[in-house]
Write an enzyme that holds these catalytic residues in place. Structure first.
Site, PDB file in Angstrom:
ATOM      1  N   THR A 226       0.845  -1.205   0.000  1.00 30.36           N
ATOM      2  CA  THR A 226       0.000   0.000   0.000  1.00 30.36           C
ATOM      3  C   THR A 226       0.878   1.251   0.000  1.00 30.36           C
ATOM      4  O   THR A 226       0.553   2.246  -0.667  1.00 30.36           O
ATOM      5  CB  THR A 226      -0.951  -0.001   1.225  1.00 30.36           C
ATOM      6  OG1 THR A 226      -1.676  -1.222   1.246  1.00 30.36           O
ATOM      7  CG2 THR A 226      -1.925   1.153   1.167  1.00 30.36           C
ATOM      8  N   GLU A 244       5.394   4.653   7.120  1.00 33.13           N
ATOM      9  CA  GLU A 244       5.802   3.670   8.146  1.00 33.13           C
ATOM     10  C   GLU A 244       5.238   2.330   7.710  1.00 33.13           C
ATOM     11  O   GLU A 244       4.029   2.100   7.821  1.00 33.13           O
ATOM     12  CB  GLU A 244       5.245   4.069   9.520  1.00 33.13           C
ATOM     13  CG  GLU A 244       5.761   5.386  10.050  1.00 33.13           C
ATOM     14  CD  GLU A 244       7.204   5.314  10.536  1.00 33.13           C
ATOM     15  OE1 GLU A 244       7.826   4.236  10.439  1.00 33.13           O
ATOM     16  OE2 GLU A 244       7.714   6.347  11.000  1.00 33.13           O
ATOM     17  N   CYS A 278       4.067  -3.839  14.109  1.00 27.61           N
ATOM     18  CA  CYS A 278       5.124  -3.657  13.104  1.00 27.61           C
ATOM     19  C   CYS A 278       6.485  -4.015  13.674  1.00 27.61           C
ATOM     20  O   CYS A 278       7.306  -4.610  12.992  1.00 27.61           O
ATOM     21  CB  CYS A 278       5.099  -2.236  12.579  1.00 27.61           C
ATOM     22  SG  CYS A 278       5.173  -0.994  13.876  1.00 27.61           S
TER      23      CYS A 278
HETATM   24  P1  NAD Z   1      -2.838  -1.870   4.769  1.00 33.18           P
HETATM   25  O1  NAD Z   1      -1.724  -1.315   3.966  1.00 33.18           O
HETATM   26  O2  NAD Z   1      -3.634  -2.979   4.210  1.00 33.18           O
HETATM   27  O3  NAD Z   1      -3.899  -0.735   5.153  1.00 33.18           O
HETATM   28  C1  NAD Z   1      -3.523   0.436   5.848  1.00 33.18           C
HETATM   29  C2  NAD Z   1      -4.463   1.565   5.468  1.00 33.18           C
HETATM   30  O4  NAD Z   1      -4.291   1.880   4.086  1.00 33.18           O
HETATM   31  C3  NAD Z   1      -5.933   1.263   5.660  1.00 33.18           C
HETATM   32  O5  NAD Z   1      -6.570   2.433   6.176  1.00 33.18           O
HETATM   33  C4  NAD Z   1      -6.405   0.979   4.240  1.00 33.18           C
HETATM   34  O6  NAD Z   1      -7.793   1.230   4.043  1.00 33.18           O
HETATM   35  C5  NAD Z   1      -5.562   1.954   3.438  1.00 33.18           C
HETATM   36  N1  NAD Z   1      -5.374   1.601   2.020  1.00 33.18           N
HETATM   37  C6  NAD Z   1      -5.509   0.380   1.431  1.00 33.18           C
HETATM   38  N2  NAD Z   1      -5.228   0.466   0.114  1.00 33.18           N
HETATM   39  C7  NAD Z   1      -4.901   1.759  -0.140  1.00 33.18           C
HETATM   40  C8  NAD Z   1      -4.456   2.468  -1.300  1.00 33.18           C
HETATM   41  N3  NAD Z   1      -4.309   1.861  -2.481  1.00 33.18           N
HETATM   42  N4  NAD Z   1      -4.159   3.782  -1.178  1.00 33.18           N
HETATM   43  C9  NAD Z   1      -4.256   4.404   0.011  1.00 33.18           C
HETATM   44  N5  NAD Z   1      -4.682   3.790   1.145  1.00 33.18           N
HETATM   45  C10 NAD Z   1      -4.994   2.479   1.072  1.00 33.18           C
HETATM   46  O7  NAD Z   1      -2.167  -2.278   6.163  1.00 33.18           O
HETATM   47  P2  NAD Z   1      -2.845  -3.040   7.375  1.00 33.18           P
HETATM   48  O8  NAD Z   1      -3.056  -4.468   6.956  1.00 33.18           O
HETATM   49  O9  NAD Z   1      -3.996  -2.232   7.874  1.00 33.18           O
HETATM   50  O10 NAD Z   1      -1.691  -2.972   8.475  1.00 33.18           O
HETATM   51  C11 NAD Z   1      -0.723  -3.963   8.621  1.00 33.18           C
HETATM   52  C12 NAD Z   1       0.616  -3.488   8.080  1.00 33.18           C
HETATM   53  O11 NAD Z   1       0.974  -2.240   8.680  1.00 33.18           O
HETATM   54  C13 NAD Z   1       1.766  -4.421   8.420  1.00 33.18           C
HETATM   55  O12 NAD Z   1       2.597  -4.597   7.308  1.00 33.18           O
HETATM   56  C14 NAD Z   1       2.517  -3.681   9.511  1.00 33.18           C
HETATM   57  O13 NAD Z   1       3.869  -4.026   9.642  1.00 33.18           O
HETATM   58  C15 NAD Z   1       2.324  -2.267   9.097  1.00 33.18           C
HETATM   59  N6  NAD Z   1       2.535  -1.355  10.219  1.00 33.18           N
HETATM   60  C16 NAD Z   1       3.652  -0.566  10.212  1.00 33.18           C
HETATM   61  C17 NAD Z   1       3.909   0.289  11.281  1.00 33.18           C
HETATM   62  C18 NAD Z   1       5.134   1.163  11.309  1.00 33.18           C
HETATM   63  O14 NAD Z   1       5.196   2.063  12.136  1.00 33.18           O
HETATM   64  N7  NAD Z   1       6.108   0.955  10.453  1.00 33.18           N
HETATM   65  C19 NAD Z   1       3.013   0.338  12.350  1.00 33.18           C
HETATM   66  C20 NAD Z   1       1.886  -0.467  12.316  1.00 33.18           C
HETATM   67  C21 NAD Z   1       1.650  -1.304  11.233  1.00 33.18           C
END
Ligand code: NAD
Length: 475
Positions: A226, A244, A278
């Site tokens: 994403t 992130e 994460c």
């Molecule tokens: P995801 O990428 O599926 O979704 C995150 C958000 O992005 C949601 O609100 C979703 O609706 C939105 N989204 C989805 N497709 C999109 C697009 N094409 N354009 C813009 N927005 C879009 O992630 P998730 O499954 O909700 O979270 C899990 C992931 O997040 C894991 O990989 C985890 O490691 C990561 N994470 C990273 C951190 C960090 O600080 N680095 C912290 C927490 C989670």
């Protein structure tokens, strides 16, 4: 729409989204725990327009006034802590004690961040010129958040952005939107209209935000795929980005590490939030001489977990948040088995309703197995034996992710040397996963771009402006 639905916040008003109503599932029961409404792209336009209007006045508010309003939001969260924590458990699944910790963490984070300042910096003060570096807000910040820590990550995004003088349009994950929308409702009673907007919606709305010409910067926490989509979508308007993304943190346990003392800390760092964090430990490298004793100690801790709905008294281990995540963990554990991995405990979904998967330890794998190389984001930890610490370091670094990592041992000089050689944004020694409001945090490699938290995180919510005064020549 139902009176109980969680509403969108647009220009200071709580309104139903025009793109339909959706259920939010309780992962412990797979039944709806509430509903929210999805904002349309026309409503996104309204929110962005409101945020742009509000920006003109908000940026001129004295810094201390913005900080004071943010502290009021913190106080409101504190006053509603129990209700918010229960809402987090209902939609996210984590045990109540952890959800309470998430909410109190939000309050503490706001207090700490609100105390920060960005003073102008004199770059030159000479007879020829006076040059000052000022930090100006960027404009409208779009915030897109994931489902694992819905309140904490919302706070990480909007607090520094607003403090620095930006206005915000936020979109929580459709899997856990209710606690964030509730937070927005509280903020709406404190902040001027338009300063903070919050929209229910799915990935398409996030994509529309990323491409929106009225949004100047996106702060995104979520998966790497994403993150790449957002970067592509944001290119047309050259948006600033803080990304992130995913992690695959390695922990290296050195031969002199006191296994009995550190086993619980290792377990907690790997399985916090059922591994859906994460910066959870996602690969554990241990010297072959201590491999058996560490596996045994971790197995004992795993066996003592009380698995169930997060709202039940005494439960320490909740369900995974959603069916897709559960399927992914099942798939990676099946692959580990097929690769000759030894399931030391757990390994099977629990029967009945709810996305329950027990803490699972897998031995006998090496780099190259999917469970080691890919981010599992769930309760299945590979434990890998090594012969030489530098071999473990090479394996730890042999990964596209670079969020965090850790080294555990008694010889602090050796720990420091290995920690500095880990290719990641934060390298811990004798702990893992501690994030602090005054310490910058961000990923290397595919784990992200930029940092949040601390002075450097605050700087990312600003743009640099140099004021350059040329003194007139004295005649
Ligand atoms: P995801 O990428 O599926 O979704 C995150 C958000 O992005 C949601 O609100 C979703 O609706 C939105 N989204 C989805 N497709 C999109 C697009 N094409 N354009 C813009 N927005 C879009 O992630 P998730 O499954 O909700 O979270 C899990 C992931 O997040 C894991 O990989 C985890 O490691 C990561 N994470 C990273 C951190 C960090 O600080 N680095 C912290 C927490 C989670």
């Amino acid at each position: 729409m139902d009176a109980q639905d969680d509403l969108c916040l647009i220009d200071g008003k709580l309104v139903a989204g025009n793109d339909g109503r959706a259920a939010v599932l309780n992962p412990a029961t797979e039944t709806p725990c509430g509903h929210y409404t999805r904002a349309s792209t026309a409503q996104l336009d309204e929110a962005v327009a409101a945020a742009r209007r509000a920006f003109a006045a908000w940026r001129k508010e004295p810094w201390q006034q913005r900080a004071a309003l943010l502290l009021q939001i913190g106080a409101r969260i504190e006053a509603n802590a129990e209700a918010l924590a229960r809402l987090v458990v209902l939609e996210q699944g984590k045990p109540l004690a952890l959800a309470r910790g998430e909410v109190s963490g939000c309050v503490a984070w706001i207090k700490s961040t609100a105390a920060m300042e960005l003073a102008p910096q004199t770059l030159e003060d000479s007879p020829r010129r006076e040059v000052t570096l000022r930090r100006q807000p960027i404009g409208v910040v779009g915030s897109i958040t994931p489902w694992n820590w819905p309140l904490m990550i919302a706070v990480w995004h909007f607090v520094p952005a607003l403090l620095a003088g930006n206005t915000v349009v936020m979109k929580p994950s459709p899997l856990t939107p209710r606690s964030t929308l509730r937070l927005a409702q509280m903020a709406s009673e404190i902040l001027p209209a338009g300063v903070f907007n919050c929209l229910g919606g799915e990935g398409e709305l996030g994509a529309a935000m990323s491409a929106h010409s009225g949004i100047d910067k996106i702060i995104f926490t979520g998966s790497a795929p994403t993150g790449r989509d957002i970067m592509r979508q944001a290119a047309s308007s050259l948006k600033r980005l803080t990304l992130e993304l995913g992690g695959n943190d390695a922990a290296i346990v050195l031969p002199d590490a006191p296994i009995a003392q550190i086993a619980r800390a290792l377990f907690n760092a790997a399985f916090i939030n059922m591994g859906q964090t994460c910066i959870a430990i996602k690969r554990l490298y241990v010297h072959e001489a201590q491999y058996a004793s560490l596996c045994e100690a971790l197995q004992q801790i795993a066996a003592a977990q009380n698995i169930g709905s997060g709202l039940e008294e005494g439960v320490t281990f909740g369900p995974l948040q959603n069916a897709m995540q559960l399927e992914r963990v099942i798939e990676l554990v099946a692959d580990a088995r097929a690769q000759g991995g030894k399931i030391l405990c757990g390994g099977e979904r629990l029967p009945g309703k709810g996305y329950f998967f027990p803490p699972t330890l897998v031995g006998g794998l090496a780099n190259g197995a999917r469970l080691v190389d890919e981010e599992q984001f769930g309760p299945a930890l590979p434990i890998i034996a090594y012969k030489d610490p530098h071999e473990a370091l090479a394996w730890a670094n042999d990964n596209d992710n670079g969020l965090g990592g850790s080294v555990w041992g008694d010889d602090l000089e050796q720990c420091r040397e290995l920690a500095a050689a880990l290719e990641c944004g934060t390298a811990w020694i004798n702990t893992h996963g501690d994030v602090l409001p005054h310490c910058p945090f961000g990923g290397w490699k595919q784990s992200g771009i930029g940092v949040e938290f601390g002075h450097e995180g605050l700087l990312e919510c600003t743009r640099a402006q140099v004021i350059h005064l040329r003194h007139a020549k004295k005649t």
